[in-house]
Write an enzyme that holds these catalytic residues in place. Sequence first.
Site: not given
Lengths: 450, 450
Positions: B28, B200, B218
């Site tokens: 990221v 992945g 979350k």
Amino acid sequence: MSAQATVASQGSAGAAPIGVGLLGLGVVGRGVYDALRDNAATYAERSGRRIEIRGVAVRDADRPRPGVDAALLSSDPRALAAREDVDIVVELMGGMEPAADCIAAALRAGKSVVTANKEVMARQGPELLALAQEHDAALLYEASVGGGIPIIAPLTRDLQANDIRSLHAIINGTTNFILTAMAQDGTSYDAALAEAQRRGYAEADPASDVEGIDAAFKLAILASLAFHTSVRPDDVYREGITALSASDFRFAADLGYVIRLLAIAGRDPAGALDVRVHPALLDSHDPLARVDGVLNAVAVEGDLLGRAIFEGEGAGSGPTTSAVVADVLDVVANGVRAGSRRPWAGAAGGTDPSAPRFVPRGELRMRYYLRVLVRDRPGVIAEIGRVFATNHISIASLLQVEADAVAGTAEIIITTHEARESDIDRFMATAAMLDVVRDLAVRIRIGSRP
Amino acid sequence: MSAQATVASQGSAGAAPIGVGLLGLGVVGRGVYDALRDNAATYAERSGRRIEIRGVAVRDADRPRPGVDAALLSSDPRALAAREDVDIVVELMGGMEPAADCIAAALRAGKSVVTANKEVMARQGPELLALAQEHDAALLYEASVGGGIPIIAPLTRDLQANDIRSLHAIINGTTNFILTAMAQDGTSYDAALAEAQRRGYAEADPASDVEGIDAAFKLAILASLAFHTSVRPDDVYREGITALSASDFRFAADLGYVIRLLAIAGRDPAGALDVRVHPALLDSHDPLARVDGVLNAVAVEGDLLGRAIFEGEGAGSGPTTSAVVADVLDVVANGVRAGSRRPWAGAAGGTDPSAPRFVPRGELRMRYYLRVLVRDRPGVIAEIGRVFATNHISIASLLQVEADAVAGTAEIIITTHEARESDIDRFMATAAMLDVVRDLAVRIRIGSRP
């Protein structure tokens, strides 16, 4: 963050109340009125200030309205929008005038405006947003598209890192209800429309919905935001759903498709926009194919994002009230920094000061579904096939069905491989002149990709 | 809008550039680095100021990184977060420390922070948001849940007019990929996990995903926002997907269900919260049942809104970069007024200063799917049926299948009518002691309603 150091101090529920002028007390206006009254304490906590309705403009101020404080009613929206004690104008009258006029007057007076008015925003959004910026006011319009579904805010802020590639949307619940009913119940267009009217989903004059006008307003707004330009309603190519028949839904289902009124916006590699509203055959596995009844959904594709889909109730008092009040609370908490202050184009912050370019419709390349009514006699297929070939259109599937012995006619359903729309237009013009063709009943574009 | 009159003047692309310190250069981090570099001109136009990466903290600053300016690299994130020329700290290291420490230090220095760190926000969100408020800084974390899908912003702003009734979410792409593969290919859990690792999607140590830990982080964030309180990870009841077998997917399909790892949050009429992550059988027509593979989706129900669904790619470099950069642009344009400045609870603006109350798990009422391995002999059903009756559990369907002649066992699949979870617990404890029961293999809750 030195440039940001002088932001206003955060309000608290103890700060002076803020005054709202409500223009319109229809279904949505009443929803907003009730929500602001019933949830006053909660909203004060969430926004930092108490919100007081200082006046409500209605067409007939003398009509009794149970549950509404009669002292608040007046019949002069312009005067209410201009009142000293009104800080935020909430415009829920709909239509162009006097709504646009009231919005502009409020902005000129430095008041922030929250509106659900798709027509005003689609036609005058760029000018009104520039006016808001000029007068240091906020103009928020989340409720103008998709009812309670957040879509304006995502396009202006949450997805702003992206180069938006395309939008595919179902943004008219009335037509989606009609199309869903025609598919599920096998009813005619007229019967499905009547049912929609009976349930209050369609107006007595349904033209704005069924001709795609309402969807075109909304798409003009979404496309302007997604592509950082100004798309006007007249820039949107538009076809309604009135030509569809019950048989199209049967054939579509047999072929693995559903029919939706799609609002599509895309940009080609050269930067030209493709913005259109029309019925489309969607693969039954397409996420938008599953959006049934009065639901709305917007699929956004961005270079970073991939695809995100926003789905929910696109109309009605509750969902629209949810969007209107969220905008009001945002203005109360954040003032001129609420929502998007960016004009769509032309003024500072816009990225495309020149008028947008559009892909000529004839250059679109798509697959097509065609239903042709022919005389039931030998050689028909050969004749029609010749016209396809002449126009460089390759047939993907062909089905001859439902011979009507009395009328001596048969229906032919054709799907094409990808073809240029100008070739399809030419095919239709030529085929219509064939003696064997009784009616070129319908042409529906296939697939959702622009 | 007098209280808002002193907002900072809107920036323009001509204003002084703003400095970003990037902590972390993984998948990221690299996406954010590339986006800020490649789209610098566009982002300057959209946010009003040029954004410059002033430094990048990595674990090993000496390792060559093609395409990254080596002069920017350092291995001291704390020092970078504190640098004078860094206005915005973008934390993409993940894990608790030193991430939480760097975020706190930056906020104390009055710098705004953008983070994708679900663990830090779930564990320390209330404290860090209060710290941000205290030091007049913004702390944005849209990327911490749902990757590129806007969900933090909708909950904090776009849906704020609502009393949120419930959230139902698929917010872990790894487990959703595994569950989808098990359903579609009939593979075992181990084979599906291995495939996820090969692609992945899953870590070498998959515990955080498959045990529901990631989803619980979350959900703690989403529930805190939705219910204006502070839900901590330990408050989330949690079950993973490791006990599910290929046969459960076959039986579920036969019964018209799909299996999803659901994150659910709701509030009962008395105000107690029900917050949990566990596998659930969803009716195959449920909108969340269609969310396949690594996609994420969050369904939100509000009193005004009805239900809205936000769906898209919940992880990966592009989608997460989309969310991180949007937050950065928001901070650049709006400073401390970017995103949500509201602490989750306790401090000014929170609506539930006391600790939240939770529904005791035993009091939940749901339908259940049970798979029981029994000895294949007469009278088994009667014995098990007696234990159900003793515990006030009414059976909705019962299926005895797959007798294994060699082992002398059979499987019984039971679905119950609505039952209390404490009764189900008692049934499981009692049935486990029956001589006829070889294994109480699995219990899956049915339906998504809390």
